[in-house]
Scaffold this motif. Sequence first.
Motif, PDB file in Angstrom:
ATOM      1  N   LYS A   1       4.618  -9.257 -19.050  1.00 35.70           N
ATOM      2  CA  LYS A   1       4.681 -10.493 -18.274  1.00 35.70           C
ATOM      3  C   LYS A   1       6.055 -10.648 -17.616  1.00 35.70           C
ATOM      4  N   GLY A   2       7.109 -10.390 -18.374  1.00 33.65           N
ATOM      5  CA  GLY A   2       8.460 -10.457 -17.839  1.00 33.65           C
ATOM      6  C   GLY A   2       8.702  -9.409 -16.762  1.00 33.65           C
ATOM      7  N   GLN A   3       8.150  -8.222 -16.984  1.00 37.33           N
ATOM      8  CA  GLN A   3       8.300  -7.161 -15.981  1.00 37.33           C
ATOM      9  C   GLN A   3       7.594  -7.518 -14.684  1.00 37.33           C
TER      10      GLN A   3
ATOM     11  N   THR B   1       0.820  -1.214   0.000  1.00 40.29           N
ATOM     12  CA  THR B   1       0.000   0.000   0.000  1.00 40.29           C
ATOM     13  C   THR B   1       0.854   1.266   0.000  1.00 40.29           C
ATOM     14  N   GLN B   2       2.161   1.133   0.015  1.00 35.50           N
ATOM     15  CA  GLN B   2       3.071   2.282  -0.076  1.00 35.50           C
ATOM     16  C   GLN B   2       3.382   2.514  -1.556  1.00 35.50           C
ATOM     17  N   PHE B   3       2.385   3.003  -2.289  1.00 35.82           N
ATOM     18  CA  PHE B   3       2.469   3.121  -3.743  1.00 35.82           C
ATOM     19  C   PHE B   3       3.661   3.949  -4.195  1.00 35.82           C
ATOM     20  N   GLU B   4       4.012   4.972  -3.445  1.00 37.12           N
ATOM     21  CA  GLU B   4       5.117   5.843  -3.855  1.00 37.12           C
ATOM     22  C   GLU B   4       6.467   5.134  -3.763  1.00 37.12           C
ATOM     23  N   ASP B   5       6.513   3.960  -3.113  1.00 31.54           N
ATOM     24  CA  ASP B   5       7.729   3.140  -3.074  1.00 31.54           C
ATOM     25  C   ASP B   5       7.827   2.179  -4.258  1.00 31.54           C
ATOM     26  N   PHE B   6       6.816   2.106  -5.109  1.00 34.92           N
ATOM     27  CA  PHE B   6       6.828   1.169  -6.231  1.00 34.92           C
ATOM     28  C   PHE B   6       8.069   1.290  -7.119  1.00 34.92           C
ATOM     29  N   PRO B   7       8.595   2.510  -7.382  1.00 35.24           N
ATOM     30  CA  PRO B   7       9.801   2.584  -8.215  1.00 35.24           C
ATOM     31  C   PRO B   7      11.002   1.828  -7.625  1.00 35.24           C
TER      32      PRO B   7
ATOM     33  N   GLU C   1      10.262  -2.260 -12.373  1.00 33.18           N
ATOM     34  CA  GLU C   1      11.098  -1.849 -13.488  1.00 33.18           C
ATOM     35  C   GLU C   1      10.348  -0.884 -14.402  1.00 33.18           C
ATOM     36  N   GLY C   2      11.014   0.181 -14.788  1.00 34.77           N
ATOM     37  CA  GLY C   2      10.438   1.140 -15.721  1.00 34.77           C
ATOM     38  C   GLY C   2       9.549   2.196 -15.083  1.00 34.77           C
ATOM     39  N   ILE C   3       9.155   1.997 -13.839  1.00 34.79           N
ATOM     40  CA  ILE C   3       8.315   2.983 -13.158  1.00 34.79           C
ATOM     41  C   ILE C   3       9.227   4.099 -12.654  1.00 34.79           C
ATOM     42  N   GLN C   4       8.992   5.296 -13.171  1.00 33.62           N
ATOM     43  CA  GLN C   4       9.822   6.438 -12.789  1.00 33.62           C
ATOM     44  C   GLN C   4       9.321   7.099 -11.520  1.00 33.62           C
ATOM     45  N   SER C   5       7.996   7.239 -11.403  1.00 32.64           N
ATOM     46  CA  SER C   5       7.433   7.826 -10.195  1.00 32.64           C
ATOM     47  C   SER C   5       5.976   7.403 -10.036  1.00 32.64           C
ATOM     48  N   VAL C   6       5.554   7.390  -8.785  1.00 30.85           N
ATOM     49  CA  VAL C   6       4.160   7.118  -8.442  1.00 30.85           C
ATOM     50  C   VAL C   6       3.792   8.139  -7.376  1.00 30.85           C
ATOM     51  N   GLN C   7       2.693   8.828  -7.610  1.00 27.46           N
ATOM     52  CA  GLN C   7       2.247   9.847  -6.659  1.00 27.46           C
ATOM     53  C   GLN C   7       0.824   9.520  -6.220  1.00 27.46           C
ATOM     54  N   GLN C   8       0.628   9.384  -4.917  1.00 29.82           N
ATOM     55  CA  GLN C   8      -0.703   9.155  -4.377  1.00 29.82           C
ATOM     56  C   GLN C   8      -1.392  10.510  -4.300  1.00 29.82           C
TER      57      GLN C   8
ATOM     58  N   GLN D   1      -1.192   8.593  -9.502  1.00 32.40           N
ATOM     59  CA  GLN D   1      -0.617   9.067 -10.776  1.00 32.40           C
ATOM     60  C   GLN D   1       0.688   8.303 -11.022  1.00 32.40           C
ATOM     61  N   TRP D   2       0.814   7.713 -12.205  1.00 37.46           N
ATOM     62  CA  TRP D   2       1.971   6.900 -12.587  1.00 37.46           C
ATOM     63  C   TRP D   2       2.743   7.585 -13.707  1.00 37.46           C
ATOM     64  N   VAL D   3       4.073   7.460 -13.676  1.00 37.27           N
ATOM     65  CA  VAL D   3       4.932   7.853 -14.783  1.00 37.27           C
ATOM     66  C   VAL D   3       5.896   6.696 -15.000  1.00 37.27           C
TER      67      VAL D   3
END
Length: 154
Positions: A122-124, A22-28, A32-39, A46-48
């Motif tokens: 799928k690989g990601q 549930t700590q979405f902003e830690d997803f990067p 892989e490939g996730i630059q930022s996540v903002q709750q 919001q995903w980039v």
Amino acid sequence: MPKIEDTIDVQVPVQQAYNQWTQFEDFPKFMEGIQSVQQLDDTHVQWVAEIRGESRQWTTEITEQRLDEKVAWKTVEGEVKNDGVVTFEPMGDAQTRVSVQMDVEGDSTAENVAGDLLGVVKGQVRGDLERFKQLIENRGEETGAWRGEVQETK
């Protein structure tokens, strides 16, 4: 729309695995490939991401969230469609099965050609789950928790 399903067992209690997810902003840190996540608020994220060398943005809405059990989302706007659900199943006191089901669609026909997107994503997802396992098991504790719930609306 390509459907991806994958599962991994992590050696932590279900509450710890759920709290970290549930700590979405830690997803990067593990995706892989996730630059930022903002709750943006309790239900909007919001995903980039960098996809094939280009930056893509989209916003998802959490449609259902049940403590230590489930987080479900759908895309509400943006260049990528990413709808899915993650479930958490206790496999004992200190083990949790994390299962991901996602539907993914790019913003162009070229990105969706004959399973190309499916194979890449799928690989990601497999790599992301393995990195999540390393993060949560090596850390010893979650970086935070959101213990609220979101009820599915019809």
